[in-house]
Design a protein around this motif. Sequence first.
Motif, PDB file in Angstrom:
ATOM      1  N   GLY A  31      -9.286  -3.020  -3.885  1.00 43.21           N
ATOM      2  CA  GLY A  31      -7.836  -2.925  -3.918  1.00 43.21           C
ATOM      3  C   GLY A  31      -7.370  -1.871  -4.898  1.00 43.21           C
ATOM      4  O   GLY A  31      -8.094  -0.936  -5.237  1.00 43.21           O
ATOM      5  N   ALA A  32      -6.143  -2.021  -5.384  1.00 46.94           N
ATOM      6  CA  ALA A  32      -5.561  -1.051  -6.307  1.00 46.94           C
ATOM      7  C   ALA A  32      -6.071  -1.313  -7.718  1.00 46.94           C
ATOM      8  O   ALA A  32      -5.883  -2.394  -8.259  1.00 46.94           O
ATOM      9  CB  ALA A  32      -4.038  -1.145  -6.273  1.00 46.94           C
ATOM     10  N   GLY A  80      -7.007  -6.584  -3.072  1.00 46.31           N
ATOM     11  CA  GLY A  80      -8.439  -6.729  -3.275  1.00 46.31           C
ATOM     12  C   GLY A  80      -8.900  -8.163  -3.128  1.00 46.31           C
ATOM     13  O   GLY A  80      -8.118  -9.053  -2.778  1.00 46.31           O
ATOM     14  N   ARG A  85     -12.832   6.260  -4.462  1.00 45.79           N
ATOM     15  CA  ARG A  85     -11.433   6.193  -4.065  1.00 45.79           C
ATOM     16  C   ARG A  85     -11.301   6.169  -2.539  1.00 45.79           C
ATOM     17  O   ARG A  85     -11.968   6.927  -1.830  1.00 45.79           O
ATOM     18  CB  ARG A  85     -10.681   7.406  -4.614  1.00 45.79           C
ATOM     19  CG  ARG A  85     -10.602   7.456  -6.128  1.00 45.79           C
ATOM     20  CD  ARG A  85      -9.853   6.259  -6.665  1.00 45.79           C
ATOM     21  NE  ARG A  85      -9.645   6.351  -8.110  1.00 45.79           N
ATOM     22  CZ  ARG A  85      -9.019   5.437  -8.830  1.00 45.79           C
ATOM     23  NH1 ARG A  85      -8.560   4.355  -8.240  1.00 45.79           N
ATOM     24  NH2 ARG A  85      -8.874   5.592 -10.119  1.00 45.79           N
ATOM     25  N   TYR A  99     -14.431  -3.772  -1.092  1.00 43.47           N
ATOM     26  CA  TYR A  99     -13.085  -3.233  -1.326  1.00 43.47           C
ATOM     27  C   TYR A  99     -12.463  -3.941  -2.530  1.00 43.47           C
ATOM     28  O   TYR A  99     -12.427  -5.169  -2.593  1.00 43.47           O
ATOM     29  CB  TYR A  99     -12.230  -3.439  -0.086  1.00 43.47           C
ATOM     30  CG  TYR A  99     -10.807  -2.965  -0.225  1.00 43.47           C
ATOM     31  CD1 TYR A  99     -10.510  -1.601  -0.289  1.00 43.47           C
ATOM     32  CD2 TYR A  99      -9.758  -3.869  -0.269  1.00 43.47           C
ATOM     33  CE1 TYR A  99      -9.200  -1.153  -0.399  1.00 43.47           C
ATOM     34  CE2 TYR A  99      -8.443  -3.441  -0.382  1.00 43.47           C
ATOM     35  CZ  TYR A  99      -8.170  -2.083  -0.449  1.00 43.47           C
ATOM     36  OH  TYR A  99      -6.873  -1.650  -0.566  1.00 43.47           O
ATOM     37  N   SER A 105      -3.122   7.337  -3.187  1.00 41.17           N
ATOM     38  CA  SER A 105      -3.781   6.040  -3.262  1.00 41.17           C
ATOM     39  C   SER A 105      -4.535   5.860  -4.577  1.00 41.17           C
ATOM     40  O   SER A 105      -5.145   6.787  -5.090  1.00 41.17           O
ATOM     41  CB  SER A 105      -4.762   5.903  -2.098  1.00 41.17           C
ATOM     42  OG  SER A 105      -5.599   4.795  -2.288  1.00 41.17           O
ATOM     43  N   THR A 106      -4.457   4.657  -5.112  1.00 46.07           N
ATOM     44  CA  THR A 106      -5.242   4.319  -6.295  1.00 46.07           C
ATOM     45  C   THR A 106      -6.206   3.186  -5.965  1.00 46.07           C
ATOM     46  O   THR A 106      -6.635   2.471  -6.855  1.00 46.07           O
ATOM     47  CB  THR A 106      -4.328   3.909  -7.464  1.00 46.07           C
ATOM     48  OG1 THR A 106      -3.514   2.786  -7.053  1.00 46.07           O
ATOM     49  CG2 THR A 106      -3.428   5.051  -7.885  1.00 46.07           C
ATOM     50  N   CYS A 107      -6.515   2.995  -4.693  1.00 45.07           N
ATOM     51  CA  CYS A 107      -7.414   1.924  -4.292  1.00 45.07           C
ATOM     52  C   CYS A 107      -8.857   2.421  -4.285  1.00 45.07           C
ATOM     53  O   CYS A 107      -9.117   3.617  -4.295  1.00 45.07           O
ATOM     54  CB  CYS A 107      -7.019   1.375  -2.931  1.00 45.07           C
ATOM     55  SG  CYS A 107      -5.410   0.535  -2.952  1.00 45.07           S
ATOM     56  N   ALA A 151       0.852  -1.185   0.000  1.00 49.93           N
ATOM     57  CA  ALA A 151       0.000   0.000   0.000  1.00 49.93           C
ATOM     58  C   ALA A 151       0.887   1.234   0.000  1.00 49.93           C
ATOM     59  O   ALA A 151       1.943   1.255   0.635  1.00 49.93           O
ATOM     60  CB  ALA A 151      -0.896   0.003   1.244  1.00 49.93           C
ATOM     61  N   CYS A 194      -5.506   2.796   0.529  1.00 42.84           N
ATOM     62  CA  CYS A 194      -5.246   1.368   0.335  1.00 42.84           C
ATOM     63  C   CYS A 194      -5.116   0.662   1.686  1.00 42.84           C
ATOM     64  O   CYS A 194      -4.519   1.187   2.618  1.00 42.84           O
ATOM     65  CB  CYS A 194      -3.968   1.160  -0.477  1.00 42.84           C
ATOM     66  SG  CYS A 194      -4.126   1.659  -2.210  1.00 42.84           S
ATOM     67  N   SER A 195      -5.679  -0.530   1.761  1.00 46.86           N
ATOM     68  CA  SER A 195      -5.604  -1.320   2.997  1.00 46.86           C
ATOM     69  C   SER A 195      -5.340  -2.782   2.679  1.00 46.86           C
ATOM     70  O   SER A 195      -5.847  -3.673   3.335  1.00 46.86           O
ATOM     71  CB  SER A 195      -6.900  -1.172   3.794  1.00 46.86           C
ATOM     72  OG  SER A 195      -8.020  -1.607   3.033  1.00 46.86           O
TER      73      SER A 195
END
Length: 210
Positions: free
Chosen positions: A147-148, A121, A114, A145, A92-94, A85, A117-118
Amino acid sequence: MLMTMMGGLALVPAVTVSTRDLRVRDLVRGASAATADLVVLRIGDRAVPTRLPADTVVALLRRRVPGLHVAPTLGDVTIWYRPLAPTNAMASTCATAARDLPVGTPLSSDDVIRVPCSGAGSGSLRYDARNRMNVVRAPVAAGDYLGAVNVPARKAVAAGTALTLRATVGPVRIERRVTTLQPGRSGGRVFVRDDGGAVTSMPLLLEDAR
């Protein structure tokens, strides 16, 4: 987890990496400093596991490092790709799903929210390399969620819109200006005319203008 074998370096049966380049040190333990950082193979950009037969991995290792003694074994080697992340939440791009997304939906910015990130995905998306977009592969509920992900900025264009047509032939990328002859939606196909008057049908991927 290390699979202990006699008569050679032990092959790791399951590995998690944060880059798509797998190196000798990712696949075996005890590699020398001279060979540990050599890239053996490159995996796809996805969170779901990649499974390769152990003998295939051993063959790849021996091809990359001639004379490397890896103990033969059976079964699969499981490879997980989990990108780190970003440390800057603003970069962030998540994303999470903004609505329920059925299977086959080409992802656009209208479909996501948007978020910082955690982690990786759920694996509900697949990357369509031909059309260069993410497509829903398993039902996604609003709030899930993802993800990216990289998503197009817009969902549709009108007839007469100037676009860039990109074509890749081996290592060469060809770009030319075209004009749409009909309205089109990101993820579909649209007829366009280039500066020479030639008309062709192309997949439409609307990206962020940056």
